[in-house]
Design a protein around this motif. Structure first.
Motif, PDB file in Angstrom:
ATOM      1  N   GLY A   1     -12.455  47.821  -6.885  1.00  0.00           N
ATOM      2  CA  GLY A   1     -12.309  49.270  -6.856  1.00  0.00           C
ATOM      3  C   GLY A   1     -10.925  49.721  -7.270  1.00  0.00           C
ATOM      4  O   GLY A   1     -10.759  50.698  -8.013  1.00  0.00           O
ATOM      5  N   ALA A   2      -9.900  48.980  -6.807  1.00  0.00           N
ATOM      6  CA  ALA A   2      -8.522  49.370  -7.092  1.00  0.00           C
ATOM      7  C   ALA A   2      -8.127  49.080  -8.539  1.00  0.00           C
ATOM      8  O   ALA A   2      -7.515  49.925  -9.209  1.00  0.00           O
ATOM      9  CB  ALA A   2      -7.582  48.636  -6.133  1.00  0.00           C
ATOM     10  N   CYS A   3      -8.471  47.899  -9.041  1.00  0.00           N
ATOM     11  CA  CYS A   3      -7.980  47.457 -10.346  1.00  0.00           C
ATOM     12  C   CYS A   3      -8.861  47.882 -11.518  1.00  0.00           C
ATOM     13  O   CYS A   3      -8.359  48.087 -12.633  1.00  0.00           O
ATOM     14  CB  CYS A   3      -7.850  45.934 -10.361  1.00  0.00           C
ATOM     15  N   LEU A   4     -10.158  48.023 -11.293  1.00  0.00           N
ATOM     16  CA  LEU A   4     -11.074  48.302 -12.397  1.00  0.00           C
ATOM     17  C   LEU A   4     -11.621  49.726 -12.396  1.00  0.00           C
ATOM     18  O   LEU A   4     -11.974  50.245 -13.449  1.00  0.00           O
ATOM     19  CB  LEU A   4     -12.254  47.317 -12.367  1.00  0.00           C
ATOM     20  N   GLU A   5     -11.699  50.330 -11.216  1.00  0.00           N
ATOM     21  CA  GLU A   5     -12.363  51.624 -11.114  1.00  0.00           C
ATOM     22  C   GLU A   5     -11.412  52.762 -10.752  1.00  0.00           C
ATOM     23  O   GLU A   5     -11.838  53.907 -10.612  1.00  0.00           O
ATOM     24  CB  GLU A   5     -13.492  51.532 -10.076  1.00  0.00           C
ATOM     25  N   GLY A   6     -10.133  52.434 -10.557  1.00  0.00           N
ATOM     26  CA  GLY A   6      -9.159  53.473 -10.236  1.00  0.00           C
ATOM     27  C   GLY A   6      -9.295  54.046  -8.842  1.00  0.00           C
ATOM     28  O   GLY A   6      -8.961  55.209  -8.610  1.00  0.00           O
ATOM     29  N   HIS A   7      -9.786  53.234  -7.903  1.00  0.00           N
ATOM     30  CA  HIS A   7      -9.966  53.692  -6.523  1.00  0.00           C
ATOM     31  C   HIS A   7      -9.234  52.761  -5.549  1.00  0.00           C
ATOM     32  O   HIS A   7      -9.855  51.968  -4.833  1.00  0.00           O
ATOM     33  CB  HIS A   7     -11.450  53.750  -6.159  1.00  0.00           C
ATOM     34  N   PRO A   8      -7.892  52.841  -5.489  1.00  0.00           N
ATOM     35  CA  PRO A   8      -7.141  51.975  -4.572  1.00  0.00           C
ATOM     36  C   PRO A   8      -7.478  52.220  -3.104  1.00  0.00           C
ATOM     37  O   PRO A   8      -7.243  51.360  -2.261  1.00  0.00           O
ATOM     38  CB  PRO A   8      -5.673  52.316  -4.872  1.00  0.00           C
ATOM     39  N   GLU A   9      -8.053  53.385  -2.801  1.00  0.00           N
ATOM     40  CA  GLU A   9      -8.419  53.678  -1.412  1.00  0.00           C
ATOM     41  C   GLU A   9      -9.529  52.752  -0.903  1.00  0.00           C
ATOM     42  O   GLU A   9      -9.755  52.659   0.304  1.00  0.00           O
ATOM     43  CB  GLU A   9      -8.850  55.142  -1.277  1.00  0.00           C
ATOM     44  N   ARG A  10     -10.201  52.049  -1.828  1.00  0.00           N
ATOM     45  CA  ARG A  10     -11.232  51.094  -1.409  1.00  0.00           C
ATOM     46  C   ARG A  10     -10.628  49.966  -0.560  1.00  0.00           C
ATOM     47  O   ARG A  10     -11.336  49.282   0.166  1.00  0.00           O
ATOM     48  CB  ARG A  10     -11.923  50.491  -2.630  1.00  0.00           C
ATOM     49  N   LEU A  11      -9.318  49.771  -0.702  1.00  0.00           N
ATOM     50  CA  LEU A  11      -8.637  48.723   0.058  1.00  0.00           C
ATOM     51  C   LEU A  11      -8.190  49.194   1.439  1.00  0.00           C
ATOM     52  O   LEU A  11      -7.774  48.375   2.260  1.00  0.00           O
ATOM     53  CB  LEU A  11      -7.420  48.212  -0.721  1.00  0.00           C
ATOM     54  N   ASP A  12      -8.287  50.474   1.703  1.00  0.00           N
ATOM     55  CA  ASP A  12      -7.731  51.020   2.944  1.00  0.00           C
ATOM     56  C   ASP A  12      -8.428  50.483   4.188  1.00  0.00           C
ATOM     57  O   ASP A  12      -7.809  50.364   5.247  1.00  0.00           O
ATOM     58  CB  ASP A  12      -7.810  52.548   2.936  1.00  0.00           C
ATOM     59  N   ARG A  13      -9.726  50.155   4.069  1.00  0.00           N
ATOM     60  CA  ARG A  13     -10.485  49.718   5.240  1.00  0.00           C
ATOM     61  C   ARG A  13     -10.629  48.199   5.308  1.00  0.00           C
ATOM     62  O   ARG A  13     -11.424  47.685   6.092  1.00  0.00           O
ATOM     63  CB  ARG A  13     -11.866  50.380   5.246  1.00  0.00           C
ATOM     64  N   TYR A  14      -9.869  47.477   4.485  1.00  0.00           N
ATOM     65  CA  TYR A  14      -9.990  46.015   4.457  1.00  0.00           C
ATOM     66  C   TYR A  14      -9.832  45.416   5.857  1.00  0.00           C
ATOM     67  O   TYR A  14     -10.687  44.652   6.318  1.00  0.00           O
ATOM     68  CB  TYR A  14      -8.939  45.418   3.514  1.00  0.00           C
ATOM     69  N   SER A  15      -8.756  45.752   6.511  1.00  0.00           N
ATOM     70  CA  SER A  15      -8.485  45.164   7.829  1.00  0.00           C
ATOM     71  C   SER A  15      -9.554  45.554   8.847  1.00  0.00           C
ATOM     72  O   SER A  15     -10.061  44.719   9.595  1.00  0.00           O
ATOM     73  CB  SER A  15      -7.100  45.604   8.318  1.00  0.00           C
ATOM     74  N   GLU A  16      -9.916  46.816   8.862  1.00  0.00           N
ATOM     75  CA  GLU A  16     -10.929  47.305   9.811  1.00  0.00           C
ATOM     76  C   GLU A  16     -12.263  46.587   9.630  1.00  0.00           C
ATOM     77  O   GLU A  16     -12.881  46.134  10.600  1.00  0.00           O
ATOM     78  CB  GLU A  16     -11.110  48.811   9.603  1.00  0.00           C
ATOM     79  N   ILE A  17     -12.719  46.475   8.375  1.00  0.00           N
ATOM     80  CA  ILE A  17     -14.010  45.843   8.098  1.00  0.00           C
ATOM     81  C   ILE A  17     -13.984  44.364   8.458  1.00  0.00           C
ATOM     82  O   ILE A  17     -14.896  43.843   9.112  1.00  0.00           O
ATOM     83  CB  ILE A  17     -14.404  46.040   6.628  1.00  0.00           C
ATOM     84  N   CYS A  18     -12.915  43.672   8.047  1.00  0.00           N
ATOM     85  CA  CYS A  18     -12.823  42.241   8.333  1.00  0.00           C
ATOM     86  C   CYS A  18     -12.762  41.964   9.826  1.00  0.00           C
ATOM     87  O   CYS A  18     -13.475  41.091  10.342  1.00  0.00           O
ATOM     88  CB  CYS A  18     -11.594  41.648   7.648  1.00  0.00           C
ATOM     89  N   LEU A  19     -11.927  42.710  10.534  1.00  0.00           N
ATOM     90  CA  LEU A  19     -11.726  42.430  11.956  1.00  0.00           C
ATOM     91  C   LEU A  19     -12.981  42.702  12.781  1.00  0.00           C
ATOM     92  O   LEU A  19     -13.221  42.022  13.794  1.00  0.00           O
ATOM     93  CB  LEU A  19     -10.551  43.249  12.490  1.00  0.00           C
ATOM     94  N   ARG A  20     -13.785  43.657  12.368  1.00  0.00           N
ATOM     95  CA  ARG A  20     -15.025  43.914  13.095  1.00  0.00           C
ATOM     96  C   ARG A  20     -15.921  42.665  13.079  1.00  0.00           C
ATOM     97  O   ARG A  20     -16.471  42.264  14.102  1.00  0.00           O
ATOM     98  CB  ARG A  20     -15.748  45.115  12.482  1.00  0.00           C
ATOM     99  N   ARG A  21     -16.029  42.032  11.931  1.00  0.00           N
ATOM    100  CA  ARG A  21     -16.853  40.818  11.832  1.00  0.00           C
ATOM    101  C   ARG A  21     -16.149  39.617  12.465  1.00  0.00           C
ATOM    102  O   ARG A  21     -16.777  38.769  13.090  1.00  0.00           O
ATOM    103  CB  ARG A  21     -17.171  40.530  10.365  1.00  0.00           C
ATOM    104  N   ILE A  22     -14.836  39.542  12.300  1.00  0.00           N
ATOM    105  CA  ILE A  22     -14.064  38.422  12.847  1.00  0.00           C
ATOM    106  C   ILE A  22     -14.206  38.335  14.361  1.00  0.00           C
ATOM    107  O   ILE A  22     -14.457  37.260  14.920  1.00  0.00           O
ATOM    108  CB  ILE A  22     -12.582  38.557  12.447  1.00  0.00           C
ATOM    109  N   TRP A  23     -14.064  39.474  15.052  1.00  0.00           N
ATOM    110  CA  TRP A  23     -14.132  39.429  16.513  1.00  0.00           C
ATOM    111  C   TRP A  23     -15.521  39.054  17.006  1.00  0.00           C
ATOM    112  O   TRP A  23     -15.676  38.406  18.046  1.00  0.00           O
ATOM    113  CB  TRP A  23     -13.661  40.752  17.120  1.00  0.00           C
ATOM    114  N   LYS A  24     -16.554  39.406  16.260  1.00  0.00           N
ATOM    115  CA  LYS A  24     -17.906  38.978  16.634  1.00  0.00           C
ATOM    116  C   LYS A  24     -18.057  37.469  16.453  1.00  0.00           C
ATOM    117  O   LYS A  24     -18.695  36.798  17.279  1.00  0.00           O
ATOM    118  CB  LYS A  24     -18.948  39.742  15.816  1.00  0.00           C
ATOM    119  N   ALA A  25     -17.478  36.939  15.384  1.00  0.00           N
ATOM    120  CA  ALA A  25     -17.522  35.493  15.174  1.00  0.00           C
ATOM    121  C   ALA A  25     -16.640  34.759  16.182  1.00  0.00           C
ATOM    122  O   ALA A  25     -16.986  33.662  16.642  1.00  0.00           O
ATOM    123  CB  ALA A  25     -17.088  35.149  13.748  1.00  0.00           C
ATOM    124  N   GLU A  26     -15.501  35.342  16.531  1.00  0.00           N
ATOM    125  CA  GLU A  26     -14.653  34.759  17.571  1.00  0.00           C
ATOM    126  C   GLU A  26     -15.415  34.694  18.898  1.00  0.00           C
ATOM    127  O   GLU A  26     -15.350  33.698  19.623  1.00  0.00           O
ATOM    128  CB  GLU A  26     -13.375  35.582  17.748  1.00  0.00           C
TER     129      GLU A  26
END
Length: 392
Positions: free
Chosen positions: A314-339
């Motif tokens: 999204g950031a590099c090809l589509e001009g939407h760097p805001e697609r990276l804004d939720r990276y941590s939130e999305i990852c951590l939601r799944r990480i804590w369930k796996a933890e």
């Protein structure tokens, strides 16, 4: 030098991210402090969630995996009251693939070599600059020459002891950790597996796991004290102790043989929050560690790669760097369930120095989760892997 994404670490997560980015036209450079031979020598997990398998296919590196991987539709939990099969396919419609991490890494290395994208092995003195609020840059030494790599983003895929997380100011990151009072003694041998599917065993002598890498290569584990030394464990001692922990019918058909790898690994749960710091993104073991009981380590790294890959598109090809804004939130939601699942599986199966009340609670957990459809479904859903959450 200039690139769009600098990837620190050439383990499976760094190589997979690099392959996905290369295929969609995003330039990237991988830096690895060790030799390629050293990276391949690390023996790790061999159970792949369906999401990881699909991501390998999307990356175009699944030919060998699809041909050699063993599709497993279930696994067994063995307690003192008997054996209980978790039928993942019937309960969830999905299965897992048994395919060693070494093979995954080898496939990804071959793909990197074939596509010619830059990778620097034995890169030393790697330092990350200006990633919080400036134009990122990575400096490093390679073959005695100093290099400077300008980039738009940095992916820290360099593991628990790597430089990426250590580069974050201490007041910007929070760590959560639990260290377990035992380790796993693992043995790899060229003998047929004792069972066609994985068997997890709770025994008063300690936990054991019967796993495999192929129809002719087996991987076995024993719960052991952290005071133990691998040199104290001869092959004969290992096989004798494993036989004592196995259900009688499995012990009777266990085929023993010489080992060619043996090691003791401590168990810990660890999470670092957040996982994004300006233009630096932590991936895999750089941000989280799970005990191996739930087979989640490599698979969690894969879900991080999935999220970051789609964000970078999204950031590099589509001009939407805001697609990276939720990276941590999305990852951590799944990480804590796996933890949670990995902690729960560890608590369910290992022998702790516990009081009688805690021991009875453990027995009740074992009974409930293996005697009800709801309990078995919960185990199956978590084991095959929770769905990846798309970046929108």
């Amino acid at each position: 030098m200039k690139t769009q994404v600098a990837i620190i670490g050439a383990g499976p997560s760094g190589l997979l991210l690099g392959q996905l980015l290369h295929r969609c036209g995003i330039d990237n450079v991988i830096l690895e402090r060790h030799t390629s031979e050293y990276v391949l020598s690390r023996v790790r997990a061999g159970v792949l969630e369906y999401g990881f398998v699909e991501l390998m296919r999307e990356a175009g590196v699944s030919e060998h995996m699809d041909r050699q991987g063993l599709d497993h539709e279930g696994f067994t939990l063995a307690f003192q009251d008997g054996r209980h099969r978790v039928d993942m396919k019937a309960l969830t419609g999905k299965s897992v693939l048994v395919y060693g991490q070494t093979e995954v890494t080898h496939d990804l290395m071959n793909a990197r070599r074939e596509n010619g994208a830059p990778i620097y092995y034995e890169a030393t003195d790697v330092q990350l600059h200006d990633f919080l609020d400036g134009k990122p840059k990575v400096t490093f030494l390679h073959q005695g020459e100093q290099h400077s790599l300008e980039c738009d983003y940095i992916a820290g895929c360099d593991g628990f002891h790597g430089v990426s997380r250590k580069s974050v100011p201490v007041d910007r990151i929070q760590s959560f950790e639990r260290v377990y009072p035992f380790g796993w003694l693992g043995l790899l041998t060229d003998t047929p597996p004792v069972e066609e599917e994985l068997v997890y065993i709770h025994n008063p002598r300690g936990f054991a796991l019967c796993s495999m890498r192929s129809h002719t290569r087996s991987r076995y584990y024993l719960q052991c004290s952290l005071a133990e030394h691998v040199e104290e464990w001869s092959d004969d001692r290992f096989w004798t102790e494993l036989s004592a922990r196995l259900p009688a019918d499995l012990a009777a058909k266990l085929q023993t043989g010489p080992s060619f790898e043996k090691s003791i690994a401590p168990l810990r749960s660890f999470v670092a929050e957040p996982m994004r710091f300006g233009r630096l993104f932590l991936v895999g073991d750089a941000a989280h560690i799970v005990p191996p009981t739930g087979a989640k380590g490599l698979n969690l790294a894969s879900s991080d790669v999935y999220t970051l890959y789609h964000g970078l598109r999204g950031a590099c090809l589509e001009g939407h760097p805001e697609r990276l804004d939720r990276y941590s939130e999305i990852c951590l939601r799944r990480i804590w369930k796996a933890e949670r699942f990995s902690w729960w599986m560890t608590s369910l199966l290992h022998v702790f120095d516990s009081d009688p009340f805690s021991q009875r609670i453990q027995r009740a957990e074992q009974d409930y989760y293996t005697s009800t459809q709801a309990g078995l479904t919960t185990i199956a859903e978590n084991y095959v892997g929770l769905p990846y959450e798309p970046v929108v």
